[in-house]
Design a protein around this motif. Structure first.
Motif, mmCIF file in Angstrom:
data_model
loop_
_atom_site.group_PDB
_atom_site.id
_atom_site.type_symbol
_atom_site.label_atom_id
_atom_site.label_comp_id
_atom_site.label_asym_id
_atom_site.label_seq_id
_atom_site.Cartn_x
_atom_site.Cartn_y
_atom_site.Cartn_z
ATOM 1 N N TYR A 97 10.148 10.057 -0.036
ATOM 2 C CA TYR A 97 10.036 9.646 1.364
ATOM 3 C C TYR A 97 10.179 10.857 2.281
ATOM 4 O O TYR A 97 9.393 11.030 3.216
ATOM 5 N N SER A 101 7.048 12.206 4.539
ATOM 6 C CA SER A 101 7.216 11.726 5.913
ATOM 7 C C SER A 101 6.720 12.760 6.923
ATOM 8 O O SER A 101 6.021 12.423 7.888
ATOM 9 N N SER A 152 6.959 6.037 3.304
ATOM 10 C CA SER A 152 7.264 6.881 4.458
ATOM 11 C C SER A 152 6.224 6.759 5.571
ATOM 12 O O SER A 152 6.525 7.010 6.737
ATOM 13 N N SER A 439 12.065 11.970 7.874
ATOM 14 C CA SER A 439 12.223 12.847 6.712
ATOM 15 C C SER A 439 13.648 13.365 6.600
ATOM 16 O O SER A 439 14.262 13.325 5.530
#
Length: 494
Positions: A97, A101, A152, A439
């Protein structure tokens, strides 16, 4: 003589009228911005459809994230995993993720929110289905990491909602999106209580992939963000979108021509650290990291408290049960020492999860009347307090009550920071701002499993104090944010 004196007066009067007569030309050159159009069109049927479709991205995301919590006891048993190995699964999901992201945020500011949202759903659904065929622990970790990469990109759904909503409705509609996350969490827990004991965890993952696949087909009813289109110079597409929304809402467009400056530099990481946004960005990152750390800490701690009965800060003295795990075939049956969730444990998880909606009305009032900063600092402070209260030796009902309140508070924190981050950055860097924040917050999510699933077993009080301390830091950071976005229009230029 009198007639000669009045004649020039008539001429001057005519000249004054001719000089003051370009009013029709002013009407022809009248312009408006996307912000003007969004406010003029107002809230209507389009926004209800937008809320339902884009809000449903939260259902899918919640199911994929919560899946780890309900599957952890089963894979621990099936593959004979140590505590750190179970925690490592969650950490790698959030590592995926975190990495993707930022990438999705950059791509969304350059190529569009809608395209990246569609890509992320296709990616997530594909690898989620593959996870159900994992032949080993290593494959399971890798494939769930890929799922984390796809999830994400779901934040683009929130950005699309934010960029289409009128200013006065953002503080009310965006927090209500928490209903969809709640629905996804309750759905996966309910499915797990039925599917895992009967046909196994692999079928749970396959069934959990269905909502995401269905939602992909609904995306065609939602257009690309008009704010994004106009920032890239595609004014015609933006105008067509706005006119379509006005027609659907049975409203009217502003008079004049749609005009916005074309922004050549979009989605640059350096802009987040520009002097204008540096302090805001750094404090937002701290808050995102802490909120995520607390949120997933609560979820995983709940699972550990139920799975291994860590009541009053100590393990039970009784010997662990020998449990037969069920797979997809008889060959997968193997005895191991583990504790699977009982029906009462699933009920406890459902009750505590319902807490995520409990404070929503108060959260909405706080966001709209106290402002984003003060509301967030209050809920973060209360989160710190309830983490410490969790250490009180109490009954099962008391434990459920504390978990209920913690889930309510951490959900309110997420609601507020999502809204604030989407509002504080201008359109050219909004997706990147959300992407980098999302993130960075995954660092907190990556650390949380080792606190909830490893440290908590060794030092219950130490783990709770750590969670509480991080929440206090976030409360101070929220209170001192330099910009308040309550009632402020979304910024189109930097």
């Amino acid at each position: 003589m009198a007639s000669k004196q009045t004649e020039p007066v008539t001429i001057i009067s005519l000249r004054k009228l001719s000089q003051a007569s370009p009013e029709p030309q002013q009407k022809e050159t009248k312009t408006f911005t996307v912000e003007d159009a969004v406010e003029t069109i107002g809230f209507g049927r389009f926004h209800i459809a937008l809320f339902l479709i884009m809000g449903s991205t939260g259902v899918v995301e919640a199911m994929e994230i919560m899946l780890i919590a309900v599957v952890s006891p089963v894979i621990r048993c099936e593959w004979q995993l140590e505590n750190w190995q179970v925690a490592f699964v969650t950490t790698m999901v959030f590592f995926g993720y975190m990495v993707s992201s930022i990438l999705f945020g950059l791509l969304a500011d350059r190529y569009g929110r809608w395209k990246i949202l569609l890509l992320s759903f296709l990616w997530g659904a594909y690898f989620s289905l593959l996870t159900s065929f994992s032949p080993s622990y290593v494959w399971f970790v890798f494939l769930r990491t890929m799922v984390g990469c796809g999830v994400s990109g779901h934040a683009q759904g929130l950005i699309i909602k934010t960029e289409f909503l009128p200013t006065k409705y953002r503080g009310y509609m965006l927090p209500l999106s928490q209903v969809f996350w709640l629905a996804g969490s309750l759905l996966i827990i309910s499915l797990a209580s039925v599917v895992i004991p009967t046909i196994g965890w692999r079928w749970l993952i396959r069934i959990a992939s269905i909502p995401g696949i269905i939602l992909i087909m609904a995306f065609k009813f939602i257009p690309e963000s008009a704010r994004f289109n106009v920032s890239t110079g595609n004014t015609k597409a933006a105008l067509d979108t706005l006119e379509s929304i006005a027609k659907m809402n049975r409203s009217v467009m502003p008079e004049g021509q749609l005009v916005e400056p074309i922004l050549e530099k979009r989605g640059r990481f350096a802009d987040l650290l520009d002097s204008k946004y540096l302090r805001t960005t750094l404090q937002i990152w701290i808050i995102w990291l802490g909120i995520s750390f607390a949120y997933y800490g609560v979820i995983l701690a709940s699972a550990e408290l139920l799975e291994r009965d860590l009541v009053c800060g100590s393990k039970p003295e009784s010997e662990p049960e020998v449990v037969m795990t069920t797979g997809d075939s008889e060959e997968n049956l193997s005895p191991c020492y583990c504790h699977l969730f009982a029906p009462s444990d699933y009920r406890t998880m459902i009750i505590s999860t319902l807490g995520e909606i409990a404070l929503n009305p108060l959260n909405i009032l706080g966001i709209n009347f106290l402002g984003r900063r003060l509301s967030l600092s209050i809920t973060m402070g209360c989160t710190a307090l309830f983490f410490l209260l969790l250490n009180i030796c109490t009954s099962s009902a008391g434990l459920i009550g504390f978990l209920f309140m913690l889930r309510a508070l951490v959900a309110a924190n997420f609601n507020t920071i999502y809204i604030y981050t989407a509002e504080v950055y201008p359109t050219p860097m909004r997706a990147l701002g959300m992407g980098t924040s999302g993130s960075l917050c995954r660092i907190g999510a990556m650390v949380a499993p080792f606190i909830s699933q490893v440290l908590m077993s060794a030092s219950f009080l130490g783990a709770l104090c750590l969670f509480s301390s991080v929440c206090v830091v976030c409360a101070v950071s929220a209170f001192t944010l330099p910009i308040e976005t309550k009632g402020r229009a979304l910024q189109q230029i930097k």
